[in-house]
Every structure is written in structure tokens, then in C-alpha cells.
Design a protein around this motif. Structure first.
Motif, mmCIF file in Angstrom:
data_model
loop_
_atom_site.group_PDB
_atom_site.id
_atom_site.type_symbol
_atom_site.label_atom_id
_atom_site.label_comp_id
_atom_site.label_asym_id
_atom_site.label_seq_id
_atom_site.Cartn_x
_atom_site.Cartn_y
_atom_site.Cartn_z
ATOM 1 N N GLU A 1 85.588 108.065 26.987
ATOM 2 C CA GLU A 1 85.872 107.657 25.339
ATOM 3 C C GLU A 1 87.361 107.216 25.626
ATOM 4 O OE1 GLU A 1 85.295 108.683 20.775
ATOM 5 O OE2 GLU A 1 84.771 110.076 22.413
ATOM 6 N N ASP A 2 87.645 106.101 24.892
ATOM 7 C CA ASP A 2 88.862 105.384 24.851
ATOM 8 C C ASP A 2 89.706 105.204 26.026
ATOM 9 O OD1 ASP A 2 88.441 105.228 22.066
ATOM 10 O OD2 ASP A 2 89.175 107.481 21.873
ATOM 11 N N LYS A 3 89.286 105.296 27.274
ATOM 12 C CA LYS A 3 89.772 104.955 28.574
ATOM 13 C C LYS A 3 89.601 103.959 28.999
ATOM 14 C CE LYS A 3 91.229 109.339 29.035
ATOM 15 N NZ LYS A 3 90.350 110.103 27.634
ATOM 16 N N VAL A 4 90.580 103.289 29.923
ATOM 17 C CA VAL A 4 90.172 101.876 30.775
ATOM 18 C C VAL A 4 89.836 102.306 31.987
ATOM 19 C CG1 VAL A 4 91.644 99.827 31.592
ATOM 20 C CG2 VAL A 4 92.019 100.713 29.280
ATOM 21 N N VAL A 5 88.694 101.574 32.330
ATOM 22 C CA VAL A 5 88.089 102.060 33.555
ATOM 23 C C VAL A 5 87.882 100.744 34.451
ATOM 24 C CG1 VAL A 5 85.811 102.950 34.868
ATOM 25 C CG2 VAL A 5 86.750 103.620 32.289
ATOM 26 N N VAL A 6 88.111 100.889 35.733
ATOM 27 C CA VAL A 6 87.734 99.625 36.755
ATOM 28 C C VAL A 6 86.590 100.286 37.700
ATOM 29 C CG1 VAL A 6 88.431 98.510 38.743
ATOM 30 C CG2 VAL A 6 89.979 98.865 36.986
ATOM 31 N N VAL A 7 85.672 99.274 37.797
ATOM 32 C CA VAL A 7 84.468 99.813 38.776
ATOM 33 C C VAL A 7 84.387 98.482 39.691
ATOM 34 C CG1 VAL A 7 82.046 100.048 38.976
ATOM 35 C CG2 VAL A 7 83.487 100.821 36.623
ATOM 36 N N THR A 8 84.354 98.828 41.116
ATOM 37 C CA THR A 8 84.174 97.769 41.987
ATOM 38 C C THR A 8 82.790 97.764 42.572
ATOM 39 O OG1 THR A 8 84.744 99.017 44.010
ATOM 40 C CG2 THR A 8 86.526 98.283 42.735
ATOM 41 N N GLY A 9 82.297 96.807 43.131
ATOM 42 C CA GLY A 9 80.787 96.556 43.468
ATOM 43 C C GLY A 9 79.883 96.806 42.167
ATOM 44 N N ALA A 10 80.169 96.221 41.053
ATOM 45 C CA ALA A 10 79.713 96.283 39.910
ATOM 46 C C ALA A 10 78.769 95.382 39.298
ATOM 47 C CB ALA A 10 80.829 96.602 38.894
ATOM 48 N N ALA A 11 78.476 94.540 40.291
ATOM 49 C CA ALA A 11 77.174 93.503 39.606
ATOM 50 C C ALA A 11 76.166 93.948 39.816
ATOM 51 C CB ALA A 11 77.664 92.373 40.741
ATOM 52 N N GLY A 12 75.581 95.009 40.566
ATOM 53 C CA GLY A 12 74.422 95.531 40.371
ATOM 54 C C GLY A 12 74.582 97.034 40.894
#
Length: 262
Positions: A4-15
Motif C-alpha cells: 500500500e502506497d508503495k511504488v512497484v516494478v514488475v518485469t515479465g508482467a504481460a502475462g
């Protein structure tokens, strides 16, 4: 770690797992989610599902400049990265017949991408007083992978690298978790079953095949507890305990298991 309220990066996130993580983090109230993938259109579709808090970026995680660029994009448009989920992965389905290209490509995605992510974000996180890395590493990194030598080796190396980062940066506020599921209902898993790969059959026969959304739920719980190992399939802990307690017996058992699949 609560997203909550954090900035997150996710790779390989198209599926698959990556998409499920991005959607779940948004549902948990993340301030911003950067959705990264080689599949630009797929990443954009996931970002559109999330809405204005999301940013889609095309990135090749085997290229360090791309990883640095996506972190720069996140920090420019969303804010400082609190949680970096290095999730992209590939599988080969090959053993000793794996080519040098199979090996280098698999190690690039499944191992070196975690290295590039850590190089890009850990120094910035340390400057700000802390941060979190979540690396998707697979149960294969703990208990091997029938049928796929590059996958097993690259995932074991990924776990070893995550341990190294945790050991060296924990005192500086960096937390690390490794996500180590067995079977997950992704396109990669479905394709393996369709092509009758030993790896896919081994995984399917070893325990439940989970939906990606279920895995994302386990991740949220694991991050909240700040556990190093996040094991959506609890039986993996038992497999690992038996491996450590009696390696020779475990190897015999794994050998018999593989023979039963061929």
C-alpha cells in the motif's frame, strides 16, 4: 513490507505470474506499478487494466541498459522504487542436448536479470534507507528440475545471488524474498504440457497446479512477513528438508522419479 502506497516494478508482467502480481499489487493499494515486458502490447494491456497508477515499459531484462532505463522511468513518472519484482523467466526443455545458445539465453534471463535489477536499484534504495527485492526463482532452484538442465542451474544461481544480496545488504535496510513455486497455470506451463516435455509432466505430477492469482496472494502474505522463501506449494519445504537431511537418498528418489516419467 506492505505494498500500500508503495511504488512497484514488475518485469515479465504481460502475462502469467507477472501480470497477476501487478494486478494484485494495484488492488492492495500500490501508489504506482510499472509493468515491464518485451511484449509491449501485453504490458500496455495490463497497465490499462490497472489504470492511471500504472506505467507500461518495453524492456529486455537481459540488457542492463534497459533495466536501468525502466527504473529511471519508474522514478521519473511514479516515484522512488520501493519494491522491484524481477519476475521474467524462460525455460528450454533440454538436458545435455541444450545448445550453448540455450545456456547463455537462459542464464541471461533467469540469473543475470536479477543481477542487473540489483545493480540498478540497491544503491538508490540504500541511499533512501531501504527497499525490497522479490526475485521469481522457482522450486527448481531448490530441488532441481527434471528434463531441463539450464533452467535448474539458472534458477539455483538466482537463489544463490539473492542470498548474497540479503547477506550483504540486510544491515543497510534491504530485504529480499525469492518466490519458488512449482506448477503454475501459465502459458509456459501449458505449452510444455502440449509438447509433452518431461519438465512439465514432472511439475504437474508433483503437486497442485496453481492459478497465477493464487501465487500473487502467497506473495503478498510472504512480503508482509518478510520471508526469504515464499513457497506457494508448501510441500517444497518438505522436499528441501529431505534433500538436506540425506542428499544421497534424495538423489536416488529423484532418479527413480525421472525414470518413471520416461
Amino acid at each position: 513490507m506492505r505494498v500500500e502506497d508503495k511504488v512497484v516494478v514488475v518485469t515479465g508482467a504481460a502475462g502469467g505470474i507477472g501480470r497477476a502480481l501487478a494486478l494484485r499489487f494495484a488492488a492492495e493499494g500500490a501508489a504506482g506499478v510499472l509493468v515491464a515486458d518485451l511484449d509491449e502490447a501485453g504490458a500496455a494491456a495490463v497497465a490499462a487494466e490497472i489504470g492511471e497508477r500504472a506505467l507500461a515499459v518495453r524492456a529486455d531484462v537481459t540488457v542492463e541498459d534497459d533495466v536501468r532505463a525502466l527504473v529511471d522511468a519508474a522514478e521519473r513518472d511514479l516515484g522512488p522504487v520501493d519494491l522491484f519484482c524481477s519476475n521474467a523467466g524462460v525455460i528450454t526443455g533440454h538436458g545435455l542436448d541444450a545448445s550453448d545458445l540455450d545456456w547463455s539465453a537462459t542464464l541471461a534471463v533467469n540469473t543475470m536479470a536479477h543481477v542487473y535489477a540489483a545493480r540498478a536499484v540497491v544503491p538508490r534504495m540504500v541511499e533512501r534507507g531501504g527497499g525490497y527485492l522479490l526475485n521469481t526463482c522457482s522450486a527448481a532452484g531448490l530441488v532441481s528440475c527434471p528434463g531441463d538442465a539450464p533452467y535448474a542451474v539458472s534458477k539455483a544461481a538466482a537463489i544463490s545471488f539473492a542470498e548474497w544480496v540479503a547477506i550483504h545488504y540486510r544491515a543497510r535496510g534491504i530485504r529480499v524474498s525469492v518466490l519458488c513455486p512449482q506448477g503454475v497455470r501459465t502459458r509456459m506451463m501449458e505449452r510444455g504440457l502440449e509438447e509433452d516435455h518431461v519438465t512439465a509432466r514432472a511439475v504437474a505430477s508433483s503437486g497442485a497446479v496453481l492459478d497465477p492469482a493464487e501465487v500473487a496472494g502467497h506473495v503478498v502474505e510472504g512480503l508482509a512477513d518478510e520471508r526469504f522463501y515464499i513457497l506457494p506449494h508448501p510441500e517444497v519445504a518438505g522436499f528441501l528438508a529431505r534433500k538436506v537431511a540425506d542428499p544421497d537418498r534424495w538423489l536416488d528418489g529423484m532418479s527413480r522419479f525421472v525414470e518413471s516419467l520416461t
